[in-house]
Write a protein that holds these residues in place. Structure first.
Motif, PDB file in Angstrom:
ATOM      1  N   MET A 236     -48.713 -39.125 -24.392  1.00 50.28           N
ATOM      2  CA  MET A 236     -48.843 -39.316 -22.939  1.00 50.28           C
ATOM      3  C   MET A 236     -47.500 -39.254 -22.212  1.00 50.28           C
ATOM      4  O   MET A 236     -47.461 -39.283 -20.995  1.00 50.28           O
ATOM      5  N   LYS A 237     -46.433 -39.218 -23.008  1.00 51.05           N
ATOM      6  CA  LYS A 237     -45.102 -39.329 -22.417  1.00 51.05           C
ATOM      7  C   LYS A 237     -44.871 -38.295 -21.309  1.00 51.05           C
ATOM      8  O   LYS A 237     -44.406 -38.614 -20.225  1.00 51.05           O
ATOM      9  N   ASP A 238     -45.244 -37.062 -21.579  1.00 50.61           N
ATOM     10  CA  ASP A 238     -44.990 -35.994 -20.604  1.00 50.61           C
ATOM     11  C   ASP A 238     -45.829 -36.181 -19.350  1.00 50.61           C
ATOM     12  O   ASP A 238     -45.358 -35.966 -18.226  1.00 50.61           O
ATOM     13  N   ILE A 239     -47.094 -36.582 -19.577  1.00 46.69           N
ATOM     14  CA  ILE A 239     -47.978 -36.790 -18.416  1.00 46.69           C
ATOM     15  C   ILE A 239     -47.415 -37.898 -17.542  1.00 46.69           C
ATOM     16  O   ILE A 239     -47.367 -37.781 -16.321  1.00 46.69           O
ATOM     17  N   ARG A 240     -46.996 -38.956 -18.186  1.00 44.85           N
ATOM     18  CA  ARG A 240     -46.475 -40.095 -17.416  1.00 44.85           C
ATOM     19  C   ARG A 240     -45.186 -39.718 -16.678  1.00 44.85           C
ATOM     20  O   ARG A 240     -44.970 -40.124 -15.540  1.00 44.85           O
ATOM     21  N   ALA A 241     -44.351 -38.931 -17.341  1.00 47.13           N
ATOM     22  CA  ALA A 241     -43.105 -38.496 -16.693  1.00 47.13           C
ATOM     23  C   ALA A 241     -43.416 -37.606 -15.493  1.00 47.13           C
ATOM     24  O   ALA A 241     -42.815 -37.739 -14.424  1.00 47.13           O
ATOM     25  N   LEU A 242     -44.412 -36.736 -15.675  1.00 54.69           N
ATOM     26  CA  LEU A 242     -44.817 -35.840 -14.592  1.00 54.69           C
ATOM     27  C   LEU A 242     -45.374 -36.651 -13.420  1.00 54.69           C
ATOM     28  O   LEU A 242     -45.034 -36.418 -12.257  1.00 54.69           O
ATOM     29  N   PHE A 243     -46.176 -37.648 -13.756  1.00 55.49           N
ATOM     30  CA  PHE A 243     -46.779 -38.460 -12.707  1.00 55.49           C
ATOM     31  C   PHE A 243     -45.715 -39.260 -11.966  1.00 55.49           C
ATOM     32  O   PHE A 243     -45.759 -39.411 -10.749  1.00 55.49           O
ATOM     33  N   LEU A 244     -44.738 -39.717 -12.725  1.00 50.14           N
ATOM     34  CA  LEU A 244     -43.658 -40.498 -12.110  1.00 50.14           C
ATOM     35  C   LEU A 244     -42.928 -39.652 -11.069  1.00 50.14           C
ATOM     36  O   LEU A 244     -42.645 -40.099  -9.960  1.00 50.14           O
TER      37      LEU A 244
END
Lengths: 390, 252
Positions: A236-244
């Motif tokens: 999920m790291k990338d998704i969360r970074a993108l969302f941030l």
């Protein structure tokens, strides 16, 4: 206790002026909570979609697999380790084989990914059941975005070329058995899903896979013969970074709303202190200390916020509840936003979000109420009685 | 009114070394305001003394220093030089908190424009000084109703100031000033906004209070109607005491 009583009395006694201010402030409360809820909802939805369609309970990757490096795909396949095989046999995991291919929709050349998936799997929300009956052709499942970009429709035939395990080129006609509607572009763009066994046969990769997807909620994390375990936190790291990144833009609105709330209260306080100088002088003549006066005016500002929170609750709770249930429709073009958020966002309002937002606004408005009230510290009683501000 | 007089016993407030003969004593008191590069002398070398039960007036033309002197005696302001001892406290040395305490417990104020708190009822306006003194609810109620009865407004206890006439408003202000049974009441032009009949009523009320409670009243006024009630008239001119004389104080 006395100043609370006095502050309440003064605020309620001010009548319409108070209520206009309270209503304006309550809009900020509701808007801030709604906006934060919208972002929470987006974030929750993105994660839910990714878990349902891609990650389930985590994945095992072949040691050579790197989703960000297409050149590794040639080598990213191998026999599934025994302990993972046991899970697959028990229905607690599914293998997926991933290979690069070339497709020729409407005579044009395009790169694509071939993904082999067991048609009877239930772990991912991919409608792989449509791959069970392909007839003589190889059935392929594509997503809506892929269909739009290639012009393919259900029932179309498509030429696909690939290289098998020995590097030998081969090609065949694929039959588009269905077009799936998915919110997750990561299982859609440039991808063809085909039956796993058929793909293994085509590639001469019997019993092999690129990744193994664990069932949702799986706690399995044993070593698996060189295959790397990737838990949800990692995936999920990338998704969360993108969302941030996206939400930082959104925080500008949050700050603007907060500033508006602060400005509304600051203006009211300034006006109130200016208009009520004579009253302050009278209170001082009656024996009220400057400190108590400052407390009184600060408290009045803070009570405005408390009343605003109550007013916000009166119309905000039904409004936000309705909004959380019905969601917020998004146009098709939202896909370009780059986030898998579906065609409706359902705002998510947690207790922590509501309490945190209220606390933040209350704190900020109390500070804002205090700042103009500090002027009273320099106020001479005689000047105040004359209606003069020192 | 005897009830009002008996209920609110005051602690001694007197500083050591101050003269207990006088309720108020000023010595060489001056007040000078800086105005730009120059100064304005509002009070110049004032030496006055007031005893308990005085019913005195500071009279004189506008700008003669009446209100300034009244403010200093009420610890709302302090002298530039000299001294003002009010109930044993040197006004010039009081901190803001001490001055507030002196006003809250010992001094009642009556203003020309009444200065009632508009969002409070008559009852609440009169109750206010007692709230600051942390009186119990039952104690407050009794004192407030006594004070309102004294000024003849018990039946208007729950009216708002805006619903009252000028005369009634000033009577509420008097009730607020006397509710805590202060030793001293300072009234700045209390009849300036009232007609003749209301002025007479107000002055009658205050004269009765002075008579029955021995409350000291000091007025700042240039109203002839007020002067007729005064037992002592101090004439100020250009910030100086021009005359200090006894008067008949007979009212109308």
């Amino acid at each position: 206790m006395l100043i609370i009583k006095l502050a309440l009395k003064n605020i309620l006694g001010a009548g319409l002026r108070t209520w206009l201010n309270v209503i304006a402030l309550s809009f900020s409360f509701v808007a801030i909570i709604y906006m934060q809820g919208l972002y929470n909802g987006m974030s929750d939805q993105m994660e839910k979609i990714a878990i349902e369609a891609e990650y389930a309970g985590g994945q095992y990757w072949h040691s050579s697999y790197d989703p960000f490096d297409p050149l590794t795909l040639d080598d990213a396949h191998g026999k599934i380790p025994d302990n993972l095989h046991t899970l697959i046999d028990r229905g607690e995991a599914i293998p997926i084989l991933i290979r690069a291919a070339s497709i020729y929709p409407n005579g044009r050349f395009q790169n694509a990914l071939l993904k082999g998936i067991p048609p009877d799997q239930k772990i991912l929300s991919i409608p792989s059941g449509v791959l069970e009956n392909g007839g003589t052709s190889i059935p392929a499942l594509i997503g809506g975005r892929m269909a739009r970009s290639t012009g393919l429709k259900k029932g179309d035939y498509l030429t696909v070329r690939w290289r098998d395990t020995n590097g030998t080129f081969d090609a065949d006609e694929f039959f588009i058995s269905n077009i799936m509607k998915t919110d997750d572009s990561a299982i859609d763009n440039g991808q063809l899903w085909i039956p796993l066994e058929k793909m293994r046969e085509m590639m001469d990769m019997k019993g092999e896979a690129t990744i193994v997807v664990l069932k949702s909620g799986s706690r399995f994390a044993e070593n698996a013969g060189g295959w790397n375990h990737k838990n949800l936190e990692f995936l999920m790291k990338d998704i969360r970074a993108l969302f941030l990144t996206k939400s930082i833009g959104g925080s500008i609105f949050y700050i603007i709303l907060l500033l508006l709330a602060m400005l509304a209260l600051f203006d009211t306080q300034i006006l109130s202190i200016f208009r009520r100088r004579k009253e302050m002088g009278t209170l001082m003549a009656l024996g009220m200390t400057r400190g108590t006066l400052i407390q009184l005016f600060t408290l009045e500002g803070a009570i405005h916020s408390v009343l605003a929170a109550v007013a916000a609750a009166i119309y905000g709770i039904p409004l936000l509840t309705y909004s959380a249930r019905t969601g917020f429709g998004l146009p098709e073009s939202t896909d370009d936003f780059g986030l898998a958020i579906g065609n409706r966002i359902f705002p998510s309002f947690t207790g922590a979000l509501v309490a945190g937002s209220i606390l933040l606004v209350l704190t900020v408005t109390t500070i804002v109420s205090y700042l103009p009230a500090r002027k009273i510290a320099k106020l001479e009683p005689t000047d105040a009685l004359r209606g003069k501000m020192t | 009114m005897e009830k009002l007089a008996g209920q609110n016993k005051k602690k001694s407030f007197r500083e050591p070394g101050t003269d207990s003969t006088y309720l108020i004593k000023t010595e060489n008191l001056s007040k000078i305001y800086p105005i730009g590069l120059t100064t304005l002398t509002a009070l110049d070398n004032i030496n006055l003394a007031f005893v308990k039960g005085d019913f005195a007036g500071l009279v004189g033309p506008s700008g003669s220093g009446k209100t300034t002197l009244l403010n200093i005696l009420g610890s709302l302001d302090s002298p530039t030089t000299g001294s003002a001892v009010v109930m044993g406290k040197k006004v010039e040395t009081l901190t803001h908190r001490e001055a507030a305490g002196l006003r809250n417990h010992h001094i009642g104020f009556i203003f020309q424009t009444f200065n009632l708190l508009p969002v409070y009822s008559v009852y609440e306006n009169v109750e206010f000084p007692l709230l600051l003194q942390n009186f119990s609810s039952s104690g407050r109620k009794k004192l407030v109703m006594d004070a309102l009865e004294w000024v003849g407004l018990a039946d208007r206890a729950f009216s708002k100031p805006l619903q009252l006439s000028g005369g009634q408003s000033q009577r509420v202000a008097i009730a607020r000033a006397i509710v805590k049974n202060p030793e001293l009441v300072l009234a700045d032009e209390p009849t300036a906004n009232l007609d003749a009949e209301n002025s007479r009523n107000i002055m009658d009320t205050m004269a009765r209070l002075n008579e029955n409670l021995k409350t000291t009243f000091i007025f700042a006024t240039h109203d002839e109607k007020v002067m007729r009630y005064l037992k002592r008239i101090i004439t100020l001119n250009d910030g100086r005491v021009a005359k200090d004389e006894r008067a008949a104080g007979e009212g109308t």
